[in-house]
Design an enzyme around this catalytic site. Structure first.
Site, PDB file in Angstrom:
ATOM      1  CD  GLU A  73      25.936  -2.724  20.547  1.00  0.00           C
ATOM      2  OE1 GLU A  73      26.778  -3.410  21.171  1.00  0.00           O
ATOM      3  OE2 GLU A  73      26.143  -1.571  20.154  1.00  0.00           O
ATOM      4  CE  LYS A  91       0.599 -12.045 -12.766  1.00  0.00           C
ATOM      5  NZ  LYS A  91       1.284 -10.977 -12.082  1.00  0.00           N
TER       6      LYS A  91
END
Ligand code: R5P
Length: 281
Positions: free
Chosen positions: A36, A181
């Site tokens: 932790e 594209k």
């Protein structure tokens, strides 16, 4: 007023503190034996600027811990790179709206918030405090201007990134376009500037994020095939996962650079001035 930061935003935070002529809070970061996260901050002030990019889950937790540490202060939160912003809606049933989940917890304990080129500005509505999204487009333009390139062509990788590219280009009055594209066959795709020709030009592809670098590496290959003299890649947030930097360099890109919203060896421009201007209101 003081500045405090998470572990991965120390350099940007120090630049912000210097520009504001104020000091930075000394914070020791470590972990408990079970993994932790732990932190201990030095003396804070009655007004604090908390700086932390959400680059990963640990950075997110550190930011929450810092906000809690500064509970007796009037806090202004700066999130230079907000991770989780790409999951801004429920694309499929069962998914969380991650950007909302993150924004909601950050808003607790702060007066206001600043983000920088957040991937999806619609996410701002999820913060329960006043939030301003800044753009580093002008700063990126200034950085490109200092590179002494002759008549560069600024390209967005797609039409969604065109507005950002236009803002970058306007800093130097340079040409700007976006890549389009075209599917040539089931397996072949062509990418080329929609209107302009890249032949013999210094091309700079600009985007908010470079993540895997896949889009830009493919674009660079095609631009070289179209006769570009040199190709550069610039982004605000250098996420650069999975060897992206090397992948881009291997595709022939002359230089890859980003800002310090994520602190990298290729952070050539700083978000500090832009953030400080906003903080000064
Ligand atoms: C997408 O919408 C972003 O603006 C970037 O274009 C994207 O994250 C880049 O991804 P990658 O570097 O993996 O091609």
């Amino acid at each position: 007023m003081k500045v405090i930061s998470t572990e991965k935003s120390q350099i940007l935070a120090a630049r912000i503190a210097t520009a504001l002529n104020t000091s930075i809070v000394d914070v020791k970061f470590s972990r408990f034996p079970d993994g932790e996260l732990y932190l201990a901050a030095g003396k804070t002030d009655d007004e604090t600027i908390i700086v932390g990019s959400v680059t990963d889950s640990d950075a997110l937790v550190q930011l929450l811990l810092l906000i809690d540490t500064c509970e007796n202060s009037k806090n202004h939160l700066v999130i230079p790179y907000m991770g989780y912003a790409r999951q801004d809606k429920r694309f499929r049933s069962g998914e969380p709206i991650s950007a909302r989940a993150v924004a909601r917890v950050f808003a607790k304990g702060v007066e206001d918030c600043i983000t920088v080129n957040i991937h999806e500005p619609a996410v701002l509505k999820y913060f329960d405090v006043s939030t301003t999204n800044l753009s580093l487009a002008k700063d990126m333009g200034g950085c490109i201007g200092s590179m002494d390139l002759s008549d560069p062509l600024i390209l967005a990788p797609d039409d969604g990134a065109l507005a950002f590219a236009q803002d970058v280009a306007s800093a130097g009055g340079w040409d700007c376009d976006h890549l389009e594209k075209t599917r040539l066959s089931g397996v072949e795709v062509k990418m080329a500037p929609k209107k302009l020709c890249a032949a013999l030009r210094s091309v700079i592809i600009v985007d908010d994020i470079i993540s895997t670098g896949g889009t830009i590496a493919t674009a660079a290959n095609m631009l070289y095939q179209q006769g570009a003299a040199e190709v550069y890649a610039a982004c605000v947030h250098g996420v650069l996962i999975g060897g992206a930097y090397g992948h881009l360099k291997a595709s022939g890109i002359r230089e890859v650079f980003c800002s310090d919203t994520i602190e990298r060896g290729c952070s050539r421009l700083s978000a500090a001035d832009c953030i400080v201007t906003a903080l000064r209101g």
